[in-house]
Write a protein that holds these residues in place. Structure first.
Motif, PDB file in Angstrom:
ATOM      1  N   GLN A 150      36.024  38.908 101.098  1.00  0.00           N
ATOM      2  CA  GLN A 150      35.198  37.884 100.468  1.00  0.00           C
ATOM      3  C   GLN A 150      35.046  38.095  98.969  1.00  0.00           C
ATOM      4  OE1 GLN A 150      31.513  37.780 102.671  1.00  0.00           O
ATOM      5  NE2 GLN A 150      32.404  36.556 104.326  1.00  0.00           N
ATOM      6  N   ARG A 151      35.333  39.290  98.488  1.00  0.00           N
ATOM      7  CA  ARG A 151      35.239  39.542  97.049  1.00  0.00           C
ATOM      8  C   ARG A 151      36.428  38.953  96.283  1.00  0.00           C
ATOM      9  NH1 ARG A 151      34.292  45.892  97.786  1.00  0.00           N
ATOM     10  NH2 ARG A 151      35.897  45.402  99.344  1.00  0.00           N
ATOM     11  N   THR A 152      37.484  38.624  96.996  1.00  0.00           N
ATOM     12  CA  THR A 152      38.624  37.965  96.373  1.00  0.00           C
ATOM     13  C   THR A 152      38.251  36.518  96.086  1.00  0.00           C
ATOM     14  OG1 THR A 152      40.153  39.356  97.625  1.00  0.00           O
ATOM     15  CG2 THR A 152      41.061  37.350  96.632  1.00  0.00           C
ATOM     16  N   GLY A 153      38.474  36.091  94.846  1.00  0.00           N
ATOM     17  CA  GLY A 153      38.159  34.717  94.466  1.00  0.00           C
ATOM     18  C   GLY A 153      39.384  34.026  93.907  1.00  0.00           C
ATOM     19  N   ALA A 154      39.213  33.368  92.787  1.00  0.00           N
ATOM     20  CA  ALA A 154      40.364  32.766  92.124  1.00  0.00           C
ATOM     21  C   ALA A 154      41.344  33.843  91.673  1.00  0.00           C
ATOM     22  CB  ALA A 154      39.901  31.947  90.921  1.00  0.00           C
ATOM     23  N   PHE A 155      40.803  35.038  91.427  1.00  0.00           N
ATOM     24  CA  PHE A 155      41.614  36.182  91.031  1.00  0.00           C
ATOM     25  C   PHE A 155      41.443  37.292  92.076  1.00  0.00           C
ATOM     26  CE2 PHE A 155      40.903  33.688  87.233  1.00  0.00           C
ATOM     27  CZ  PHE A 155      42.160  33.673  86.639  1.00  0.00           C
ATOM     28  N   SER A 156      41.998  38.446  91.813  1.00  0.00           N
ATOM     29  CA  SER A 156      41.985  39.513  92.822  1.00  0.00           C
ATOM     30  C   SER A 156      40.585  39.986  93.163  1.00  0.00           C
ATOM     31  CB  SER A 156      42.820  40.706  92.335  1.00  0.00           C
ATOM     32  OG  SER A 156      44.167  40.357  92.187  1.00  0.00           O
ATOM     33  N   HIS A 157      39.669  39.893  92.207  1.00  0.00           N
ATOM     34  CA  HIS A 157      38.272  40.275  92.439  1.00  0.00           C
ATOM     35  C   HIS A 157      37.404  39.279  91.690  1.00  0.00           C
ATOM     36  CE1 HIS A 157      35.166  43.312  93.527  1.00  0.00           C
ATOM     37  NE2 HIS A 157      34.535  42.798  92.488  1.00  0.00           N
ATOM     38  N   GLY A 158      36.858  38.327  92.423  1.00  0.00           N
ATOM     39  CA  GLY A 158      36.019  37.319  91.785  1.00  0.00           C
ATOM     40  C   GLY A 158      36.833  36.215  91.120  1.00  0.00           C
ATOM     41  N   ASP A 159      36.165  35.515  90.227  1.00  0.00           N
ATOM     42  CA  ASP A 159      36.758  34.319  89.636  1.00  0.00           C
ATOM     43  C   ASP A 159      37.155  34.484  88.175  1.00  0.00           C
ATOM     44  OD1 ASP A 159      36.586  32.838  92.013  1.00  0.00           O
ATOM     45  OD2 ASP A 159      34.476  32.362  91.631  1.00  0.00           O
ATOM     46  N   THR A 160      37.201  35.717  87.718  1.00  0.00           N
ATOM     47  CA  THR A 160      37.707  36.001  86.369  1.00  0.00           C
ATOM     48  C   THR A 160      38.702  37.159  86.465  1.00  0.00           C
ATOM     49  OG1 THR A 160      35.856  37.506  85.904  1.00  0.00           O
ATOM     50  CG2 THR A 160      35.616  35.195  85.190  1.00  0.00           C
ATOM     51  N   PRO A 161      39.622  37.264  85.523  1.00  0.00           N
ATOM     52  CA  PRO A 161      40.627  38.327  85.586  1.00  0.00           C
ATOM     53  C   PRO A 161      40.017  39.718  85.481  1.00  0.00           C
ATOM     54  CG  PRO A 161      41.317  36.597  84.064  1.00  0.00           C
ATOM     55  CD  PRO A 161      39.874  36.331  84.399  1.00  0.00           C
ATOM     56  N   THR A 162      40.684  40.667  86.098  1.00  0.00           N
ATOM     57  CA  THR A 162      40.310  42.080  86.015  1.00  0.00           C
ATOM     58  C   THR A 162      41.577  42.913  85.805  1.00  0.00           C
ATOM     59  OG1 THR A 162      40.559  42.475  88.386  1.00  0.00           O
ATOM     60  CG2 THR A 162      38.375  41.740  87.624  1.00  0.00           C
ATOM     61  N   PHE A 163      41.384  44.222  85.674  1.00  0.00           N
ATOM     62  CA  PHE A 163      42.525  45.135  85.562  1.00  0.00           C
ATOM     63  C   PHE A 163      43.548  44.876  86.675  1.00  0.00           C
ATOM     64  CE2 PHE A 163      40.444  49.076  83.334  1.00  0.00           C
ATOM     65  CZ  PHE A 163      40.152  48.287  82.230  1.00  0.00           C
ATOM     66  N   ALA A 164      43.055  44.551  87.877  1.00  0.00           N
ATOM     67  CA  ALA A 164      43.962  44.337  89.011  1.00  0.00           C
ATOM     68  C   ALA A 164      44.960  43.234  88.701  1.00  0.00           C
ATOM     69  CB  ALA A 164      43.158  44.000  90.264  1.00  0.00           C
ATOM     70  N   ASP A 165      44.484  42.130  88.151  1.00  0.00           N
ATOM     71  CA  ASP A 165      45.366  41.002  87.838  1.00  0.00           C
ATOM     72  C   ASP A 165      46.303  41.325  86.690  1.00  0.00           C
ATOM     73  OD1 ASP A 165      43.931  39.185  89.725  1.00  0.00           O
ATOM     74  OD2 ASP A 165      42.296  39.568  88.317  1.00  0.00           O
ATOM     75  N   LEU A 166      45.826  42.128  85.739  1.00  0.00           N
ATOM     76  CA  LEU A 166      46.671  42.526  84.613  1.00  0.00           C
ATOM     77  C   LEU A 166      47.852  43.370  85.086  1.00  0.00           C
ATOM     78  CD1 LEU A 166      44.201  41.460  83.042  1.00  0.00           C
ATOM     79  CD2 LEU A 166      44.469  43.372  81.485  1.00  0.00           C
ATOM     80  N   CYS A 167      47.674  44.081  86.183  1.00  0.00           N
ATOM     81  CA  CYS A 167      48.780  44.848  86.754  1.00  0.00           C
ATOM     82  C   CYS A 167      49.621  44.001  87.702  1.00  0.00           C
ATOM     83  CB  CYS A 167      48.249  46.069  87.496  1.00  0.00           C
ATOM     84  SG  CYS A 167      47.500  47.314  86.409  1.00  0.00           S
ATOM     85  N   LEU A 168      48.966  43.119  88.439  1.00  0.00           N
ATOM     86  CA  LEU A 168      49.671  42.319  89.440  1.00  0.00           C
ATOM     87  C   LEU A 168      50.637  41.323  88.810  1.00  0.00           C
ATOM     88  CD1 LEU A 168      50.029  41.504  92.426  1.00  0.00           C
ATOM     89  CD2 LEU A 168      48.165  39.851  92.074  1.00  0.00           C
TER      90      LEU A 168
END
Length: 214
Positions: A150-168
């Protein structure tokens, strides 16, 4: 500050996204990895690992390793944030980032593939198969981790980018180059599409860099 990278480097791609997202202006320089420019003595003096990126600070200090650079940027420019506020969320984001940056990327990058070909006689096709295997192994874990959380949103964690998306996002670019069947990872595909609609990601992609080879 000056960022030394290479247009196709996933690690440099991560840092470019963060700089764009936080609107931090830097000078950009390039070392052509396929031509071996990262092994030139002047660069080895900056980064003995002979890898990119390297971030040269105004003080003359040199930061290496993309995740360490991301942490530094988060500390000196905390807004907009690339890590959640809660400790558990931050740990989750870092774990997702490490699936890519520690468990996938290092064993399918340029120098590993060159070693497979030069020292073990692997063909280009078999080296690509090696890379696909490790990308698929990592993506299976990433997809399973985020798909029903449920913590996954528009991005890997929530609805704003995080380190996870910068790597993905950079790793998805690699996956496409290595002909990974991305239809197997629908959540990753959805998040990657959201990433690339964001100006910070779009401006950081390889084809938009001054040293890009079209």
């Amino acid at each position: 500050m000056k960022l030394i990278g290479y247009f196709r480097s996933s690690a440099a791609f991560r840092v470019r996204i963060a700089l764009n997202y936080k609107d931090i202006k830097v000078e950009h320089a390039s070392r052509h990895l396929r031509k071996g420019e990262q092994r030139a003595p002047d660069y080895v003096a900056l980064n003995p690992q002979k890898l990119v990126p390297a971030l040269v600070l105004d003080s003359g200090e040199v930061l290496t390793q993309s995740l360490a650079i991301l942490e530094y940027l988060e500390e000196i420019h905390p807004e907009p944030p690339l890590l959640p506020k809660d400790p558990v969320g931050r740990a989750r984001v870092r774990a997702l980032a490490l699936i890519v940056s520690a468990d996938v990327h290092p064993i399918q990058n340029l120098r590993v593939m060159a070693y497979l070909r030069d020292k073990f006689g692997q063909t280009e096709e078999s080296a690509f198969a090696w890379s696909r295997h490790w990308i698929e192994t990592g993506f299976e874990a990433y997809e399973a981790t985020i798909a029903k959380d449920q913590r996954t949103g528009a991005f890997s964690h929530g609805d704003t980018p995080t380190f996870a998306d910068l790597c993905l996002a950079p790793q998805v670019f690699n996956a496409q180059r290595f002909k990974v069947d991305m239809a197997r990872y629908p959540t990753i595909q959805r998040i990657h599409a959201a990433c690339m609609q964001h100006p910070a990601f779009d401006a950081a992609q390889p084809s938009r860099q001054p040293d890009a080879e079209l």
